[in-house]
Design an enzyme around this catalytic site. Structure first.
Site, PDB file in Angstrom:
ATOM      1  CG  ASN A  58      -1.849  -0.879   0.898  1.00  0.00           C
ATOM      2  OD1 ASN A  58      -2.945  -0.874   0.149  1.00  0.00           O
ATOM      3  ND2 ASN A  58      -2.027  -2.194   1.899  1.00  0.00           N
ATOM      4  CG  HIS A  80       7.989   0.953   4.496  1.00  0.00           C
ATOM      5  ND1 HIS A  80       7.728   0.259   3.455  1.00  0.00           N
ATOM      6  CD2 HIS A  80       6.921   1.046   5.482  1.00  0.00           C
ATOM      7  CE1 HIS A  80       6.587  -0.342   4.016  1.00  0.00           C
ATOM      8  NE2 HIS A  80       6.231  -0.211   4.893  1.00  0.00           N
TER       9      HIS A  80
HETATM   10  N1  LIG Z   1      -3.191   2.299   3.357  1.00  0.00           N
HETATM   11  C1  LIG Z   1      -2.293   1.735   4.103  1.00  0.00           C
HETATM   12  O1  LIG Z   1      -1.020   2.131   4.667  1.00  0.00           O
HETATM   13  C2  LIG Z   1      -2.516   0.235   4.636  1.00  0.00           C
HETATM   14  C3  LIG Z   1      -1.866  -0.223   5.727  1.00  0.00           C
HETATM   15  C4  LIG Z   1      -2.141  -1.472   6.002  1.00  0.00           C
HETATM   16  C5  LIG Z   1      -3.114  -2.120   5.519  1.00  0.00           C
HETATM   17  N2  LIG Z   1      -3.875  -1.473   4.288  1.00  0.00           N
HETATM   18  C6  LIG Z   1      -5.016  -2.447   3.753  1.00  0.00           C
HETATM   19  O2  LIG Z   1      -6.160  -2.015   4.388  1.00  0.00           O
HETATM   20  C7  LIG Z   1      -7.156  -3.073   4.340  1.00  0.00           C
HETATM   21  C8  LIG Z   1      -7.711  -3.472   5.683  1.00  0.00           C
HETATM   22  O3  LIG Z   1      -6.608  -4.182   6.182  1.00  0.00           O
HETATM   23  P1  LIG Z   1      -6.742  -4.568   7.786  1.00  0.00           P
HETATM   24  O4  LIG Z   1      -5.309  -4.954   8.293  1.00  0.00           O
HETATM   25  O5  LIG Z   1      -7.852  -4.125   8.399  1.00  0.00           O
HETATM   26  O6  LIG Z   1      -7.336  -6.261   7.031  1.00  0.00           O
HETATM   27  P2  LIG Z   1      -8.120  -7.086   8.084  1.00  0.00           P
HETATM   28  O7  LIG Z   1      -8.100  -8.334   7.251  1.00  0.00           O
HETATM   29  O8  LIG Z   1      -7.586  -7.112   9.495  1.00  0.00           O
HETATM   30  O9  LIG Z   1      -9.708  -6.588   7.972  1.00  0.00           O
HETATM   31  C9  LIG Z   1     -10.359  -6.531   6.788  1.00  0.00           C
HETATM   32  C10 LIG Z   1     -11.694  -6.707   6.937  1.00  0.00           C
HETATM   33  O10 LIG Z   1     -12.533  -6.471   5.826  1.00  0.00           O
HETATM   34  C11 LIG Z   1     -13.541  -7.849   5.479  1.00  0.00           C
HETATM   35  N3  LIG Z   1     -13.758  -7.645   4.175  1.00  0.00           N
HETATM   36  C12 LIG Z   1     -12.719  -8.062   3.208  1.00  0.00           C
HETATM   37  N4  LIG Z   1     -13.484  -7.990   1.969  1.00  0.00           N
HETATM   38  C13 LIG Z   1     -14.783  -7.298   2.200  1.00  0.00           C
HETATM   39  C14 LIG Z   1     -15.781  -7.187   1.254  1.00  0.00           C
HETATM   40  N5  LIG Z   1     -15.658  -7.251   0.039  1.00  0.00           N
HETATM   41  N6  LIG Z   1     -16.983  -6.530   1.896  1.00  0.00           N
HETATM   42  C15 LIG Z   1     -17.018  -6.289   3.200  1.00  0.00           C
HETATM   43  N7  LIG Z   1     -16.102  -6.573   3.958  1.00  0.00           N
HETATM   44  C16 LIG Z   1     -14.776  -7.206   3.665  1.00  0.00           C
HETATM   45  C17 LIG Z   1     -12.727  -8.861   6.063  1.00  0.00           C
HETATM   46  O11 LIG Z   1     -13.939  -9.699   6.417  1.00  0.00           O
HETATM   47  C18 LIG Z   1     -12.094  -8.124   7.408  1.00  0.00           C
HETATM   48  O12 LIG Z   1     -12.805  -8.384   8.587  1.00  0.00           O
HETATM   49  C19 LIG Z   1      -6.309  -4.169   3.528  1.00  0.00           C
HETATM   50  O13 LIG Z   1      -6.733  -3.937   2.059  1.00  0.00           O
HETATM   51  C20 LIG Z   1      -4.798  -3.806   3.519  1.00  0.00           C
HETATM   52  O14 LIG Z   1      -4.124  -4.150   2.454  1.00  0.00           O
HETATM   53  C21 LIG Z   1      -3.506  -0.385   4.069  1.00  0.00           C
END
Ligand SMILES: NC(=O)c1ccc[n+]([C@@H]2O[C@H](COP(=O)([O-])OP(=O)(O)OC[C@H]3O[C@@H](n4cnc5c(N)ncnc54)[C@H](O)[C@@H]3O)[C@@H](O)[C@H]2O)c1
Length: 260
Positions: A181, A211
């Site tokens: 990301n 990073h």
């Molecule tokens: N921008 C950043 O800096 C950054 C950093 C870390 C993670 N992320 C991204 O943020 C997102 C969430 O990360 P996280 O650590 O909370 O993940 P996580 O797996 O802990 O939580 C994701 C949640 O979303 C739900 N989910 C997945 N697909 C779905 C859909 N289509 N509809 C409804 N619910 C759905 C899952 O059931 C889960 O509960 C990921 O895509 C991750 O790659 C971004």
């Protein structure tokens, strides 16, 4: 500001539990997760409890939310991003890797312009995005990101330090979609996915997500090194990424804005 949370895992859950303070400016009004148990669990941890929705349509109805925080998956951005924006709500995207799909990004931008709403991408797990944005106006020559993580946080198994990928950010994001990301955000802020150089290193000796960003341009040169600790609930996510989303929400609800 009224917030709806799409995705109640690590990021959505941590923000949902922390952001609503008695007498504060941000209120969580609705939550949705494909896994309903997670949405129910989060709702029970917030006072007053938000609506638990069965789908995104329910999340958007009532008109009570001003902004939808996407913390679910790249797929969720593709599936629901346009619907959210077309409902007239602002959208904050955490799964920024979704924006490597140029057509999706263009479509969402167009829809947001038409509806006069904003799409927010927090800086995430790095500092320096403000500098990249400013420097890009004067002209950037080179942007390089070196990401170093423990192999288990990259879903690989190696015995010694190994360069897993070196090339364009676009290619690296395709290969390691859950881990890059930062590369996506940096590319969008700077010289794009094809020109930003990404190096991904698996290092069994580290327990940090490191990073290093090096930026060269007409302005001069800067480098930033982040030694991030993982978030307590998910070792794959840097804690700073969650704090960054919270800082963006705070900025949006505060009359004074500091920084670019
Ligand atoms: N921008 C950043 O800096 C950054 C950093 C870390 C993670 N992320 C991204 O943020 C997102 C969430 O990360 P996280 O650590 O909370 O993940 P996580 O797996 O802990 O939580 C994701 C949640 O979303 C739900 N989910 C997945 N697909 C779905 C859909 N289509 N509809 C409804 N619910 C759905 C899952 O059931 C889960 O509960 C990921 O895509 C991750 O790659 C971004």
């Amino acid at each position: 500001m009224n917030l709806a949370i799409l995705g109640c895992g690590n990021i959505g859950g941590t923000i949902g539990r922390a952001i609503q303070k008695p007498g504060g400016k941000i209120c969580v009004v609705a939550v949705y997760d494909i896994d309903e148990k997670k949405a129910r669990r989060l709702a029970a941890q917030i006072t007053p409890a938000p609506r638990v929705c069965k789908n995104v349509e329910e999340l958007l109805k009532n008109g009570d939310a001003d902004l939808v925080l996407e913390a679910a998956s790249q797929e969720a951005v593709a599936l629901y991003g346009k619907k959210i924006v077309e409902s007239g709500k602002a959208l904050m995207v955490m799964s920024v890797g979704a924006f490597t799909d140029d057509a999706l990004l263009k479509d969402l931008r167009k829809a947001a312009e038409k509806k006069k709403v904003k799409i927010y991408v927090p800086s995430g797990a790095v500092a320096g995005i403000d500098g990249v944005k400013s420097a890009s106006l004067g002209g950037l020559k080179k942007v390089t990101l070196t990401t170093r993580k423990n192999p288990k946080n990259l879903d690989v198994s190696v015995e010694e330090e190994t360069v897993l990928y070196e090339g364009s950010a676009r290619g690296g994001i395709k290969k390691y979609p859950k881990n890059v990301n930062v590369a996506a955000t940096l590319s969008l802020a700077g010289i794009g996915l094809d020109k930003t150089v990404l190096r991904i290193i698996a290092d069994p000796k580290t327990d940090k997500n490191t990073h290093e960003i090096v930026v060269e341009g007409v302005f001069g040169r800067f480098s930033v090194v982040m030694n991030n600790l993982p978030s307590p609930e998910n070792p794959k996510t840097s804690y700073l990424a969650i704090l960054s989303a919270m800082a963006t929400l705070k900025r949006l609800s505060d009359p004074l804005e500091i920084g670019t």
